[in-house]
Design an enzyme around this catalytic site. Structure first.
Site, mmCIF file in Angstrom:
data_model
loop_
_atom_site.group_PDB
_atom_site.id
_atom_site.type_symbol
_atom_site.label_atom_id
_atom_site.label_comp_id
_atom_site.label_asym_id
_atom_site.label_seq_id
_atom_site.Cartn_x
_atom_site.Cartn_y
_atom_site.Cartn_z
ATOM 1 N N SER A 37 -3.510 76.556 58.718
ATOM 2 C CA SER A 37 -3.925 75.878 59.951
ATOM 3 C C SER A 37 -3.451 74.436 60.058
ATOM 4 C CB SER A 37 -5.448 75.929 60.104
ATOM 5 O OG SER A 37 -6.075 75.110 59.152
ATOM 6 N N LYS A 78 -9.155 69.439 58.501
ATOM 7 C CA LYS A 78 -8.626 69.395 59.869
ATOM 8 C C LYS A 78 -8.397 67.934 60.241
ATOM 9 C CE LYS A 78 -9.487 73.818 60.578
ATOM 10 N NZ LYS A 78 -8.458 74.766 60.350
#
Length: 160
Positions: A37, A78
């Site tokens: 990701s 993230k």
């Protein structure tokens, strides 16, 4: 006399080990990235160092943070793209914060073409996080903003 010299040598060997353990336990932690990701910035399989005592209320947009995912309870990383009160939108893979396009040179826009989201306002005491590989990332678009007290640290460095 030989016993005191042995003690000094033992202490000289143990003190650096104890200091490293303290630093690793309180200041820095390592994390192996298990998903793609954050590609291309941080590929799956990379080991990153996480600075743990980072002041959660001073996390700048663009910082990569570690937190426990509300989806699977695993530690994840993230990128913070917006803070409390800001509005986040994605239009054809381009990030907009408060209506202004955000330059993201670390994003491969060809990988995330035709991505749309929002607009959504970040609640108080939270940050909005996105993966750099937005076409596969499970992030704030899915689970909502991350509370500041859930942030475990800022990613300092990574290597594959």
């Amino acid at each position: 006399m030989p016993w005191s010299r042995a003690r000094r040598l033992l202490a000289a060997a143990l003190i650096p080990v104890l200091v490293l353990l303290l630093i690793r336990g309180w200041l820095v932690d390592s994390l192996t990235v298990s998903s793609d990701s954050m590609e291309p910035t941080i590929p799956a399989g990379s080991v990153v160092l996480v600075y743990k005592p980072a002041a959660a209320d001073r996390i700048p947009a663009g910082a990569v943070v570690a937190f426990t995912s509300p989806v699977d309870r695993r530690k994840t990383i993230k990128r913070v793209v917006a803070g409390e009160g800001q509005t986040v939108a994605i239009r054809d893979a381009k990030l907009y914060v408060d209506g202004v396009a955000v330059p993201e040179p670390f994003i491969d826009h060809d990988r995330i073409d035709a991505t749309y989201f929002g607009p959504e306002t970040v609640p108080a005491g939270s940050v909005f996080v996105l993966g750099d590989n937005r076409s596969v990332s499970i992030d704030s678009r899915d689970f909502g903003a991350v509370p500041l007290d859930a942030i475990q640290g800022i990613v300092l460095v990574g290597r594959k």
